[in-house]
Write a protein that holds these residues in place. Structure first.
Motif, PDB file in Angstrom:
ATOM      1  N   ALA A 169      60.828 -14.600  43.047  1.00  0.00           N
ATOM      2  CA  ALA A 169      60.806 -15.513  41.902  1.00  0.00           C
ATOM      3  C   ALA A 169      60.090 -16.813  42.259  1.00  0.00           C
ATOM      4  N   VAL A 170      60.383 -17.348  43.445  1.00  0.00           N
ATOM      5  CA  VAL A 170      59.714 -18.587  43.879  1.00  0.00           C
ATOM      6  C   VAL A 170      58.218 -18.339  44.048  1.00  0.00           C
ATOM      7  N   ALA A 171      57.859 -17.224  44.688  1.00  0.00           N
ATOM      8  CA  ALA A 171      56.448 -16.914  44.941  1.00  0.00           C
ATOM      9  C   ALA A 171      55.675 -16.761  43.633  1.00  0.00           C
ATOM     10  N   ILE A 172      56.192 -15.963  42.700  1.00  0.00           N
ATOM     11  CA  ILE A 172      55.471 -15.732  41.440  1.00  0.00           C
ATOM     12  C   ILE A 172      55.466 -16.992  40.574  1.00  0.00           C
ATOM     13  N   THR A 173      56.496 -17.818  40.708  1.00  0.00           N
ATOM     14  CA  THR A 173      56.539 -19.089  39.979  1.00  0.00           C
ATOM     15  C   THR A 173      55.386 -19.988  40.430  1.00  0.00           C
ATOM     16  N   ILE A 174      55.212 -20.108  41.732  1.00  0.00           N
ATOM     17  CA  ILE A 174      54.126 -20.938  42.277  1.00  0.00           C
ATOM     18  C   ILE A 174      52.767 -20.346  41.926  1.00  0.00           C
TER      19      ILE A 174
END
Length: 195
Positions: A169-174
């Motif tokens: 989630a953090v990776a795709i958010t960034i």
């Protein structure tokens, strides 16, 4: 007010309900699954969150199908999404199931992309939701649900699904945030040259 907007409003009204069931200490009992104990109130909050998340696609579908897309709906829909995700993230930080920096990264991205959209509107452009943005929302919802459930049922098998989903989630958010800015860099450059 049309049906799609009523559904969106219902999603907004469900936000505090989710928070109440997550954060207020209701004694509704608990469920023991292996080494994990899950409160019934957390189960209720998770079900309400899932219901609210499902209405995200439903209101847009109804509006497009019945050709009842309104300016109010265009305003309320992204607001409802951001309120739901933000409230869930902050609640999970309070419950000590999510690191604060993760919530800050995700919420900051939402503010940044919203700011970009406001700049675009002021310049006469509309930035539609990208496929990466939609994927980001789905992965965030999966991560939030797994954290609300304290990694159940995966905790029974000692599989860190919630942690993996959170990292994704953090990776795709960034990545999706950078994608929005890269694809719309001309809008940002245009406003800078005019200042």
């Amino acid at each position: 007010m049309n049906l799609a907007n009523k559904i969106t409003l219902a999603r907004i009204f469900l936000v505090p309900v989710v928070m109440i069931f997550l954060l207020v200490r209701f004694d509704l009992g608990s469920v023991h699954l292996g080494q994990v104990t899950l409160k019934v109130s957390e189960l209720v909050a998770t079900l309400i969150f899932i219901l609210a998340a499902v209405t995200d696609g439903l209101d847009g579908y109804i509006a497009r199908k019945n050709k009842i897309v309104t300016n109010l709906g265009k305003f309320l829909d992204p607001l409802a999404d951001k309120l739901l995700i933000t409230a869930a993230l902050i609640s999970l930080v309070e419950m000590q199931r999510l690191e604060a920096w993760v919530a800050i990264v995700i919420i900051s991205r939402e503010f940044a992309v919203t700011g970009l959209r406001l700049i675009a509107v002021a310049e006469g452009y509309v930035i539609a939701a990208s496929p990466l943005g939609k994927l980001k929302t789905i992965i965030q919802i999966v991560a939030i649900v797994s954290l609300m459930l304290n990694n159940v049922p995966f905790s029974i098998f000692s599989f860190p699904f919630a942690n993996i989903a959170t990292v994704l989630a953090v990776a795709i958010t960034i990545i999706s945030g950078l994608d929005y800015f890269y694809k719309n860099r001309k809008i940002v450059a245009l406003t800078k040259s005019e200042q």
